[in-house]
Design a protein around this motif. Structure first.
Motif, PDB file in Angstrom:
ATOM      1  N   VAL A   1      46.016  34.981   5.067  1.00 51.09           N
ATOM      2  CA  VAL A   1      45.134  34.513   6.138  1.00 51.09           C
ATOM      3  C   VAL A   1      46.010  33.906   7.221  1.00 51.09           C
ATOM      4  CG1 VAL A   1      43.371  32.828   6.763  1.00 51.09           C
ATOM      5  CG2 VAL A   1      43.195  34.050   4.599  1.00 51.09           C
ATOM      6  N   VAL A   2      45.768  34.285   8.471  1.00 48.93           N
ATOM      7  CA  VAL A   2      46.523  33.721   9.589  1.00 48.93           C
ATOM      8  C   VAL A   2      45.633  32.723  10.319  1.00 48.93           C
ATOM      9  CG1 VAL A   2      47.781  34.187  11.708  1.00 48.93           C
ATOM     10  CG2 VAL A   2      47.871  35.835   9.823  1.00 48.93           C
ATOM     11  N   LEU A   3      46.083  31.487  10.400  1.00 54.70           N
ATOM     12  CA  LEU A   3      45.319  30.442  11.067  1.00 54.70           C
ATOM     13  C   LEU A   3      45.514  30.509  12.577  1.00 54.70           C
ATOM     14  CD1 LEU A   3      45.999  27.455   8.625  1.00 54.70           C
ATOM     15  CD2 LEU A   3      44.107  29.097   8.609  1.00 54.70           C
ATOM     16  N   SER A   4      44.743  29.727  13.291  1.00 53.60           N
ATOM     17  CA  SER A   4      44.787  29.754  14.756  1.00 53.60           C
ATOM     18  C   SER A   4      46.141  29.339  15.308  1.00 53.60           C
ATOM     19  CB  SER A   4      43.693  28.842  15.330  1.00 53.60           C
ATOM     20  OG  SER A   4      43.826  27.528  14.828  1.00 53.60           O
ATOM     21  N   ASP A   5      46.907  28.554  14.549  1.00 49.97           N
ATOM     22  CA  ASP A   5      48.239  28.132  15.011  1.00 49.97           C
ATOM     23  C   ASP A   5      49.328  29.113  14.587  1.00 49.97           C
ATOM     24  OD1 ASP A   5      48.348  27.674  12.320  1.00 49.97           O
ATOM     25  OD2 ASP A   5      48.711  25.514  12.460  1.00 49.97           O
ATOM     26  N   GLY A   6      48.933  30.254  14.004  1.00 47.21           N
ATOM     27  CA  GLY A   6      49.894  31.279  13.611  1.00 47.21           C
ATOM     28  C   GLY A   6      50.442  31.135  12.215  1.00 47.21           C
TER      29      GLY A   6
ATOM     30  N   GLN B   1      49.404  25.689  -0.280  1.00 48.18           N
ATOM     31  CA  GLN B   1      48.704  24.411  -0.395  1.00 48.18           C
ATOM     32  C   GLN B   1      48.213  24.003   0.989  1.00 48.18           C
ATOM     33  OE1 GLN B   1      48.023  22.557  -3.141  1.00 48.18           O
ATOM     34  NE2 GLN B   1      48.919  24.129  -4.465  1.00 48.18           N
ATOM     35  N   LEU B   2      46.946  23.636   1.091  1.00 51.26           N
ATOM     36  CA  LEU B   2      46.359  23.311   2.392  1.00 51.26           C
ATOM     37  C   LEU B   2      46.501  21.834   2.728  1.00 51.26           C
ATOM     38  CD1 LEU B   2      42.958  25.238   2.501  1.00 51.26           C
ATOM     39  CD2 LEU B   2      45.155  25.904   3.439  1.00 51.26           C
ATOM     40  N   SER B   3      46.712  21.596   4.010  1.00 52.08           N
ATOM     41  CA  SER B   3      46.580  20.239   4.541  1.00 52.08           C
ATOM     42  C   SER B   3      45.137  20.094   5.037  1.00 52.08           C
ATOM     43  CB  SER B   3      47.561  20.022   5.696  1.00 52.08           C
ATOM     44  OG  SER B   3      47.267  20.928   6.758  1.00 52.08           O
ATOM     45  N   LEU B   4      44.756  18.899   5.409  1.00 50.74           N
ATOM     46  CA  LEU B   4      43.369  18.659   5.812  1.00 50.74           C
ATOM     47  C   LEU B   4      42.928  19.497   7.015  1.00 50.74           C
ATOM     48  CD1 LEU B   4      40.720  17.191   5.483  1.00 50.74           C
ATOM     49  CD2 LEU B   4      41.650  15.283   6.819  1.00 50.74           C
ATOM     50  N   PRO B   5      43.716  19.541   8.116  1.00 49.50           N
ATOM     51  CA  PRO B   5      43.256  20.349   9.267  1.00 49.50           C
ATOM     52  C   PRO B   5      43.079  21.821   8.911  1.00 49.50           C
ATOM     53  CG  PRO B   5      45.018  18.869   9.925  1.00 49.50           C
ATOM     54  CD  PRO B   5      44.959  18.821   8.420  1.00 49.50           C
ATOM     55  N   ALA B   6      44.033  22.351   8.116  1.00 50.38           N
ATOM     56  CA  ALA B   6      43.944  23.760   7.750  1.00 50.38           C
ATOM     57  C   ALA B   6      42.739  24.023   6.856  1.00 50.38           C
ATOM     58  CB  ALA B   6      45.227  24.196   7.050  1.00 50.38           C
ATOM     59  N   SER B   7      42.426  23.095   5.972  1.00 49.58           N
ATOM     60  CA  SER B   7      41.298  23.288   5.062  1.00 49.58           C
ATOM     61  C   SER B   7      39.982  23.366   5.831  1.00 49.58           C
ATOM     62  CB  SER B   7      41.245  22.164   4.027  1.00 49.58           C
ATOM     63  OG  SER B   7      40.897  20.929   4.626  1.00 49.58           O
ATOM     64  N   VAL B   8      39.879  22.617   6.911  1.00 47.21           N
ATOM     65  CA  VAL B   8      38.674  22.658   7.737  1.00 47.21           C
ATOM     66  C   VAL B   8      38.523  24.038   8.370  1.00 47.21           C
ATOM     67  CG1 VAL B   8      37.563  21.724   9.800  1.00 47.21           C
ATOM     68  CG2 VAL B   8      38.707  20.185   8.195  1.00 47.21           C
ATOM     69  N   GLU B   9      39.625  24.599   8.861  1.00 46.05           N
ATOM     70  CA  GLU B   9      39.573  25.919   9.481  1.00 46.05           C
ATOM     71  C   GLU B   9      39.262  26.994   8.442  1.00 46.05           C
ATOM     72  OE1 GLU B   9      42.255  28.924  12.267  1.00 46.05           O
ATOM     73  OE2 GLU B   9      42.981  26.901  11.820  1.00 46.05           O
ATOM     74  N   VAL B  10      39.872  26.902   7.270  1.00 43.78           N
ATOM     75  CA  VAL B  10      39.609  27.877   6.210  1.00 43.78           C
ATOM     76  C   VAL B  10      38.151  27.810   5.767  1.00 43.78           C
ATOM     77  CG1 VAL B  10      40.127  28.467   3.808  1.00 43.78           C
ATOM     78  CG2 VAL B  10      41.984  27.994   5.402  1.00 43.78           C
ATOM     79  N   GLN B  11      37.606  26.618   5.651  1.00 44.48           N
ATOM     80  CA  GLN B  11      36.203  26.472   5.271  1.00 44.48           C
ATOM     81  C   GLN B  11      35.300  27.097   6.327  1.00 44.48           C
ATOM     82  OE1 GLN B  11      34.833  24.829   2.296  1.00 44.48           O
ATOM     83  NE2 GLN B  11      33.214  26.170   3.084  1.00 44.48           N
ATOM     84  N   ARG B  12      35.649  26.918   7.589  1.00 43.09           N
ATOM     85  CA  ARG B  12      34.867  27.504   8.683  1.00 43.09           C
ATOM     86  C   ARG B  12      34.925  29.038   8.619  1.00 43.09           C
ATOM     87  NH1 ARG B  12      36.849  24.619  12.410  1.00 43.09           N
ATOM     88  NH2 ARG B  12      38.465  26.050  13.125  1.00 43.09           N
TER      89      ARG B  12
END
Length: 323
Positions: free
Chosen positions: A249-254, A262-273
């Motif tokens: 999975v590629v997040l918005s920050d690349g 392992q997810l940090s809090l900001p990334a977990s919010v994006e993954v949940q979305r």
């Protein structure tokens, strides 16, 4: 056509098949090749002369001023147009009604892909644009070709679907050759270590499928098409693998995340979305199991089930990390 009919054609055209190799339903979906007898490493399971395969090295297309994929596309179109008069009619008749790969995707498949994730729909749209573009370009480059003379582009679409889902690549004298090997194309893909490797023996001019490990009686023969994630498998081959370790999975920050991330809090919010934006899991499960739906739509549903599982695995990793 039954396996017996294809086997008869295979042997009549110079094929060699190990005793006990047979077709059966595969847990991976569809049918696959299995062995009733144990096989040691280095054993030739089947082989077929290159001249009995459909390949871009065929004299009718070998000199065309296009790449090997389009040379094979021209040959496939020519043989499909011949129908029962084709030398390979038995093989064509043995193929599934749909390959499920992107050249067969139409409005239904695009609507299914539109449900997400975004990269699936973006890829589907880009691929859909290729078919008319390639047809136009090939017709201009090869005005005397079978492709250019098609009244109905169904053969062009079918040829590309077969090409993307069933071809092998080999090299002869430094030249890349695209090959379809009847019967050999029934060996399914694995993301793990393959038990079978496809080889070309230039001395004998044969395509051979050789065991890489010991294979037990009753085991399915498996080959690795390449290091392919489920998006590539879905679009080019018409299926997806559960828990494909090459998925990411590629997040918005690349940042690219895999199942082991392992997810940090900001990334977990994006993954949940991202997970919440997908259709209900039950909807994809029903679509995947619906035999009346197209193979492409079932592949898309299967892809989304794997993608959803990856997102959930990432979220579980975060929950475990903070717990």
């Amino acid at each position: 056509m039954s396996f017996a009919g294809l086997r008869e054609w295979f042997l009549e055209n110079g094929g060699e098949l190990a005793e006990g190799v047979h077709v059966a339903d595969s847990a991976l979906g569809g049918r696959g090749l299995f062995t009733s007898n144990p096989l040691s490493a280095g054993y030739q399971v089947l082989s077929l002369p290159l001249e009995s395969c459909l390949s871009s090295a065929d004299p009718r297309v070998a000199e065309l001023p296009v790449n090997s994929l389009f040379r094979l596309t021209e040959l496939l179109c020519d043989e499909l147009e011949k129908g029962n008069f084709s030398r390979w009619a038995s093989w064509f008749q043995s193929l599934p009604k749909e390959c499920g790969s992107w050249p067969e995707w139409r409005e239904l498949e695009l609507r299914a892909a539109e449900k997400g994730p975004p990269q699936l729909f973006e890829e589907a749209v880009q691929l859909a644009k290729r078919l008319p573009l390639w047809y136009k370009q090939l017709s201009q480059i090869l005005p005397a070709s079978v492709i250019a003379g098609l009244d109905d582009k169904a053969s062009f679409r079918r040829a590309l679907a077969i090409l993307f889902s069933r071809r092998f690549g080999i090299e002869i004298d430094g030249c890349k050759i695209a090959v379809c090997v009847p019967l050999g194309d029934m060996i399914n893909h694995t993301a793990a270590d393959a038990s079978i490797e496809v080889q070309y023996d230039q001395a004998s001019g044969r395509m051979a499928f050789v065991t890489q490990t010991h294979i037990s009686a009753g085991e399915e023969l498996l080959i690795r098409y390449g290091q392919l994630d489920n998006l590539e498998l879905c679009t080019s081959h018409g299926f997806a693998l559960p828990e494909n370790m090459l998925d990411s999975v590629v997040l918005s920050d690349g940042v690219r995340l895999t199942r082991a991330s392992q997810l940090s809090l900001p990334a977990s919010v994006e993954v949940q979305r991202m997970r919440d934006a997908l259709p209900l899991q039950e909807e994809d499960e029903a679509a995947h199991a619906d035999k009346s739906s197209s193979q492409g739509c079932r592949a898309i549903a299967s892809f989304r089930l794997g993608y959803r599982d990856l997102l959930q695995k990432l979220l579980d990793n975060y929950s475990e990390d903070v717990g």
